[in-house]
Design an enzyme around this catalytic site. Sequence first.
Site, short mmCIF file in Angstrom:
data_model
loop_
_atom_site.label_atom_id
_atom_site.label_comp_id
_atom_site.label_asym_id
_atom_site.label_seq_id
_atom_site.Cartn_x
_atom_site.Cartn_y
_atom_site.Cartn_z
N SER A 49 15.24 43.34 59.06
CA SER A 49 14.96 42.15 58.26
C SER A 49 14.12 42.56 57.06
O SER A 49 13.26 43.44 57.16
CB SER A 49 14.20 41.11 59.08
OG SER A 49 13.63 40.11 58.26
N ARG B 279 63.98 35.63 43.91
CA ARG B 279 62.69 36.23 43.54
C ARG B 279 61.70 35.10 43.29
O ARG B 279 62.05 34.10 42.68
CB ARG B 279 62.83 37.10 42.28
CG ARG B 279 63.79 38.29 42.40
CD ARG B 279 63.19 39.47 43.11
NE ARG B 279 62.03 39.97 42.39
CZ ARG B 279 62.09 40.68 41.26
NH1 ARG B 279 63.26 40.95 40.71
NH2 ARG B 279 61.00 41.10 40.68
#
Length: 408
Positions: free
Chosen positions: A275, A314
């Site tokens: 921490s 496509r």
Amino acid sequence: MNLFDAFLSAPASLDVFEGRNFVAAMLAFESALVEAQAAEGLVPASASALIQRVCADLDAFDTGQIARDSGRAGSVAIPLVKALKQRVHEADPAALPHVHLGATSQDVIDTAMALLSRRAIDLLIADLRSAAQALLALAVRHADTPVLARTLMQPASVTSLGLKAANWAAPLVRSLASLGAAADRALQLQLGGAVGTLAQMQGQGPAVAKRMAASLGLTEPHGAWHTQRDLWVLLGCELGVVAGSLGKIAGDIALMSQFEVGEISEPTEEGRGGSSAMPHKRNPVASMVALAAAARVPGLVATLLGAMTQVHERALGPWQAELATWPQLVLAVHGSVQAMAGALPGLVVDAARMRANIETLRQQIPAEAAEEWFSPALALQAGSLARDQVRRLNTDQALAINQNRTPT
């Protein structure tokens, strides 16, 4: 790749999808294409050899420029092919007509993505196997260790840590088999030409595709899959399942590692889980990465599913969305797998605390209920189930799936 994606990803997979490697994979496609076409008599051998030499010189291609030009061009393959043609023309103008013959941009990009995904998923599978093996070893080691089973977040009865670990391992073992099989099906060569007909290859298209697939180490396709994305998306769904399975394990470990519970903790090492404000803290960072992936990955998989609406031959939009999402998915899942594979072998088990938690509960409930539901001896029955499950998971050969595949 932004900073927050990076720290939740596996460094090896980050490298796989780096821009320079994608350019190299596209050039590998172009080289394999012209080599196969020469073998089928579509391209002169001399032109093929020249184009292959140009493709092999990765340093001659400016990855950053290709990336910048792709936005205006509408495809990352277009500036790549333009640069390739320019270099071939400089070497021998007669070879120019044979560059990218009969192929289209999507052929280049899908194949390059499959090549890189093969590498990344091989790495992911290796880490997933390590995670599963660590859990199976934990299941054997603690087959008879009593621990509280919890349902609806409350103590329910006594089980064994071994059975809990075997149950954690089971979906990972199943994913080893299903993910490997899905990857083998989905990671195919893409070769269809402009509309999937291979019209410019004079009937030799299937033979060219066969040679290319073998050369590139990809599955030979039955045909162009420009807008048939089912196998690709099924692989994405398998990746999503892996993230969910690991998220479940990580959630259990995170809850069991809370100070008030104190039954399991992730391994400690310098710089891990600290921490910035509280020096006493030891955060379960592997579980954090896996839980973050479990939160992110369903949305990424949903994007792939939503992008299946690719119209006609496509796609306009959905394919491009899929391309942007796919590496994020692989990176998130591999980040989860690698984090858990690194932590699981070193899990710290506090068997005394597990028993103390059971005893604390036994003292607060009627003696009859304490003996029926919270006797530590119940762990022996659970331990027998754990050993049986480990034997089944090992003997069904799931852990051996793709065992001999070397990550590329």
